[in-house]
Design a protein around this motif. Structure first.
Motif, PDB file in Angstrom:
ATOM      1  N   ALA A   1      -9.369 -79.253  22.056  1.00 35.85           N
ATOM      2  CA  ALA A   1      -9.214 -80.181  20.931  1.00 35.85           C
ATOM      3  C   ALA A   1      -7.775 -80.684  20.839  1.00 35.85           C
ATOM      4  O   ALA A   1      -7.534 -81.873  20.579  1.00 35.85           O
ATOM      5  N   GLU A   2      -6.811 -79.806  21.047  1.00 32.76           N
ATOM      6  CA  GLU A   2      -5.402 -80.202  20.996  1.00 32.76           C
ATOM      7  C   GLU A   2      -5.048 -81.121  22.157  1.00 32.76           C
ATOM      8  O   GLU A   2      -4.271 -82.077  21.999  1.00 32.76           O
ATOM      9  N   VAL A   3      -5.594 -80.834  23.333  1.00 30.77           N
ATOM     10  CA  VAL A   3      -5.379 -81.705  24.490  1.00 30.77           C
ATOM     11  C   VAL A   3      -5.910 -83.102  24.186  1.00 30.77           C
ATOM     12  O   VAL A   3      -5.251 -84.107  24.461  1.00 30.77           O
ATOM     13  N   ALA A   4      -7.110 -83.154  23.610  1.00 33.45           N
ATOM     14  CA  ALA A   4      -7.735 -84.436  23.301  1.00 33.45           C
ATOM     15  C   ALA A   4      -6.883 -85.244  22.319  1.00 33.45           C
ATOM     16  O   ALA A   4      -6.651 -86.448  22.508  1.00 33.45           O
ATOM     17  N   THR A   5      -6.400 -84.574  21.283  1.00 31.98           N
ATOM     18  CA  THR A   5      -5.582 -85.258  20.278  1.00 31.98           C
ATOM     19  C   THR A   5      -4.287 -85.781  20.887  1.00 31.98           C
ATOM     20  O   THR A   5      -3.892 -86.928  20.659  1.00 31.98           O
ATOM     21  N   GLU A   6      -3.632 -84.943  21.671  1.00 30.51           N
ATOM     22  CA  GLU A   6      -2.343 -85.322  22.270  1.00 30.51           C
ATOM     23  C   GLU A   6      -2.484 -86.491  23.237  1.00 30.51           C
ATOM     24  O   GLU A   6      -1.632 -87.379  23.285  1.00 30.51           O
ATOM     25  N   LEU A   7      -3.565 -86.491  24.016  1.00 30.58           N
ATOM     26  CA  LEU A   7      -3.740 -87.518  25.047  1.00 30.58           C
ATOM     27  C   LEU A   7      -4.554 -88.719  24.558  1.00 30.58           C
ATOM     28  O   LEU A   7      -4.745 -89.676  25.313  1.00 30.58           O
ATOM     29  N   GLY A   8      -5.041 -88.651  23.327  1.00 30.63           N
ATOM     30  CA  GLY A   8      -5.796 -89.773  22.782  1.00 30.63           C
ATOM     31  C   GLY A   8      -7.154 -89.953  23.424  1.00 30.63           C
ATOM     32  O   GLY A   8      -7.619 -91.079  23.618  1.00 30.63           O
ATOM     33  N   ILE A   9      -7.806 -88.840  23.751  1.00 29.17           N
ATOM     34  CA  ILE A   9      -9.137 -88.879  24.364  1.00 29.17           C
ATOM     35  C   ILE A   9     -10.067 -87.997  23.537  1.00 29.17           C
ATOM     36  O   ILE A   9      -9.633 -87.289  22.636  1.00 29.17           O
ATOM     37  N   SER A  10     -11.361 -88.049  23.842  1.00 30.51           N
ATOM     38  CA  SER A  10     -12.311 -87.206  23.118  1.00 30.51           C
ATOM     39  C   SER A  10     -12.284 -85.790  23.675  1.00 30.51           C
ATOM     40  O   SER A  10     -11.816 -85.550  24.799  1.00 30.51           O
ATOM     41  N   VAL A  11     -12.782 -84.851  22.871  1.00 28.11           N
ATOM     42  CA  VAL A  11     -12.868 -83.465  23.326  1.00 28.11           C
ATOM     43  C   VAL A  11     -13.783 -83.373  24.549  1.00 28.11           C
ATOM     44  O   VAL A  11     -13.519 -82.629  25.487  1.00 28.11           O
ATOM     45  N   GLN A  12     -14.870 -84.159  24.535  1.00 27.62           N
ATOM     46  CA  GLN A  12     -15.795 -84.150  25.667  1.00 27.62           C
ATOM     47  C   GLN A  12     -15.094 -84.610  26.951  1.00 27.62           C
ATOM     48  O   GLN A  12     -15.311 -84.044  28.023  1.00 27.62           O
TER      49      GLN A  12
END
Length: 204
Positions: free
Chosen positions: A153-164
């Motif tokens: 979830a943190e990776v997704a937020t930082e990179l501006g992508i979805s969790v999926q």
């Protein structure tokens, strides 16, 4: 962070049912579970849900059994009779990129792991060895963040992508590096020279 208990299994049949019906991030696996063959459960979990982290627990303070669990793809190994903070803390450690292992097991495994690293002759030139595919720039970004302990979830937020999408990148990283857990991916990437800047951040 809140831990949500999704299911409890008392047999291998229960585990198979849960794998077919539930989604989850971490599994605590008792290697003395009824019906035996619990190490094979790790294989089943990794085949059905490659991103699920498995923490094995056992009454056996046995480094050989721990190594088998790690080779199957387990992220941690806890001996029930030893002291450790709690299963809840172990789960949170895994979610944040750690690998909970009972101290006595870690101490006995270190010489074996050092010897293994020497025998492999780790490459530090950043190139993949035969049979391993190169990571894309985005996959390298994801892996760098995983090495620093970030959740999907943190990776997704930082990179501006979805969790999926973040999990899809992580699944591709597993496939390309031929590993089965976050800890294995980070360890192998460091050995290949792909995460030299993240050495200090892994803390393992």
């Amino acid at each position: 962070m809140r831990i949500d208990l999704r299911a409890i299994a008392s047999s291998l049949q229960d585990v198979k049912r849960i794998l077919a019906q539930q989604e989850f991030d971490v599994m605590l696996l008792d290697l003395q579970l009824q019906s035996g063959q619990c190490l094979d459960v790790i294989d089943q979990v990794k085949q059905c849900m490659p991103l699920v982290e498995v923490v094995a627990t056992s009454i056996d303070d046995d480094e050989a059994l721990a190594m088998l669990a790690f080779e199957k793809g387990a992220t941690g190994y806890l001996v029930k009779s030893s002291w450790f903070v709690s299963y809840g803390d172990a789960i949170l450690e895994v979610v944040h990129g750690g690998a909970p292992v009972t101290a006595s097991i870690t101490r006995r495994l270190l010489p074996r792991l050092r010897n293994g690293a020497g025998a492999r002759g780790a490459r530090l030139d950043g190139r993949a060895s035969q049979g391993e595919e190169c990571l894309t720039l985005r996959e390298q970004e994801v892996l760098q963040m995983v090495a620093k302990g970030h959740t999907s979830a943190e990776v997704a937020t930082e990179l501006g992508i979805s969790v999926q999408t973040a999990n899809a990148h992580l699944k591709n990283i597993y496939r390309k590096l031929q590993v089965r857990s976050r800890a294995q991916a980070v360890s192998k990437a460091i050995a290949l020279g792909l995460l030299l800047q993240a050495r200090g951040a892994t803390g393992a």
